[in-house]
Design an enzyme around this catalytic site. Structure first.
Site, short mmCIF file in Angstrom:
data_model
loop_
_atom_site.label_atom_id
_atom_site.label_comp_id
_atom_site.label_asym_id
_atom_site.label_seq_id
_atom_site.Cartn_x
_atom_site.Cartn_y
_atom_site.Cartn_z
N GLU A 154 -39.55 20.33 11.88
CA GLU A 154 -38.85 19.64 10.62
C GLU A 154 -39.46 20.07 9.54
O GLU A 154 -40.56 19.61 9.29
CB GLU A 154 -38.86 18.22 10.97
CG GLU A 154 -37.98 17.72 12.13
CD GLU A 154 -36.47 18.02 12.31
OE1 GLU A 154 -35.97 18.30 11.18
OE2 GLU A 154 -35.85 17.89 13.27
N ARG A 184 -27.30 5.04 14.15
CA ARG A 184 -25.98 5.26 14.79
C ARG A 184 -26.00 4.33 15.79
O ARG A 184 -25.27 3.78 16.33
CB ARG A 184 -26.05 6.89 15.26
CG ARG A 184 -24.61 6.95 16.09
CD ARG A 184 -24.34 8.36 16.50
NE ARG A 184 -25.44 8.74 17.58
CZ ARG A 184 -25.63 8.51 18.70
NH1 ARG A 184 -24.66 7.86 19.36
NH2 ARG A 184 -26.80 9.02 19.53
N CYS A 229 -37.08 8.76 13.88
CA CYS A 229 -37.46 9.98 14.04
C CYS A 229 -37.78 10.37 12.44
O CYS A 229 -39.05 10.46 12.06
CB CYS A 229 -36.89 11.12 14.64
SG CYS A 229 -37.05 10.97 16.53
N HIS A 231 -39.14 18.00 16.86
CA HIS A 231 -38.08 17.46 17.73
C HIS A 231 -38.15 18.29 18.91
O HIS A 231 -38.18 19.79 18.81
CB HIS A 231 -36.81 17.26 17.18
CG HIS A 231 -36.46 16.17 16.33
ND1 HIS A 231 -36.19 15.94 15.19
CD2 HIS A 231 -36.21 15.01 17.11
CE1 HIS A 231 -35.67 14.99 14.95
NE2 HIS A 231 -35.84 14.08 16.12
#
Length: 215
Positions: free
Chosen positions: A78, A88, A141, A165
């Site tokens: 990332e 979510r 994350c 990831h």
């Protein structure tokens, strides 16, 4: 060099987390760097508290956090973390922050100090799929990546931080026939190559490969 590598515990109804299993499978030394392994909870704020305790205990040069990204086809370092929690689903303690800043006095975003393009290149050169990601999401994350960067900006200026990831492993997609996965062996090998690049490029500029996206 001393590298603290963190992996999240299982979340979202899964019984395993390939990030944690891959961290457990790493050797204790990579390219001359000492590897310190740490399990952290998939919980907002608490993940950062556990990580900070380990930073204070071990004084690492680098903190590299690993997380699961179900649905991704490749291992993805990332580039950036944003100052936003927008969950979510609930974390492992039932917390579900919506549209909340991670740190009120923090920057809107922090870029990693790690050579993410060199990391992607090293993984690809080993014959394994990798890509640079410009979004770590808005769940735990991204939260831990941002929190580590906030610590760097405010408390540990000599430290570097980043996030990778990883996809599902095979056992997680038995009931998800359309979901991509990688073997745990390949995920571990990918992380090793990424860490080798971190050590090799310490004090150097990242490579200038084309890793951008159009959308």
């Amino acid at each position: 060099m001393k590298i603290l590598v963190t992996g999240f515990d299982p979340f979202g109804g899964e019984t395993t987390n390939p990030a944690l299993e891959a961290v457990k499978g790493l050797p204790t030394t990579i390219n001359g760097a000492e590897i310190i392994k740490l399990e952290i909870p998939t919980v907002f704020n608490k993940s950062a508290e556990v990580t900070k305790k380990a930073i204070l205990a071990h004084n690492p040069d680098v903190v590299l956090s690993i997380g699961q990204a179900g649905g991704r086809f490749t291992v993805t370092p990332e580039r950036v973390a944003i100052n936003l929690d927008d969950a979510r689903i609930a974390d492992n303690e039932g917390n579900q922050p919506i549209d909340q800043p991670i740190q009120i006095d923090g920057a809107a975003a922090y870029f990693t100090q790690l050579p993410v393009k060199a990391m992607v290149q090293a993984i690809k050169e080993a014959g394994l799929p990798a890509a640079l990601s410009n979004s770590a999401g808005t769940f735990v994350c991204n939260h831990i990546m941002y929190q580590v960067q906030y610590m760097i900006a405010n408390e540990f200026p000599e430290m570097k931080g980043g996030f990778i990831h990883v996809p599902f492993i095979a056992s997680q997609v038995v009931d998800k026939p359309s979901s991509p996965f990688m073997s745990l062996t390949d995920i571990i090998a990918s992380l090793e190559k990424a860490i080798e690049a971190i050590v090799t490029f310490d004090g150097k500029e990242d490579v200038k490969t084309i890793e951008g996206t159009t959308h």
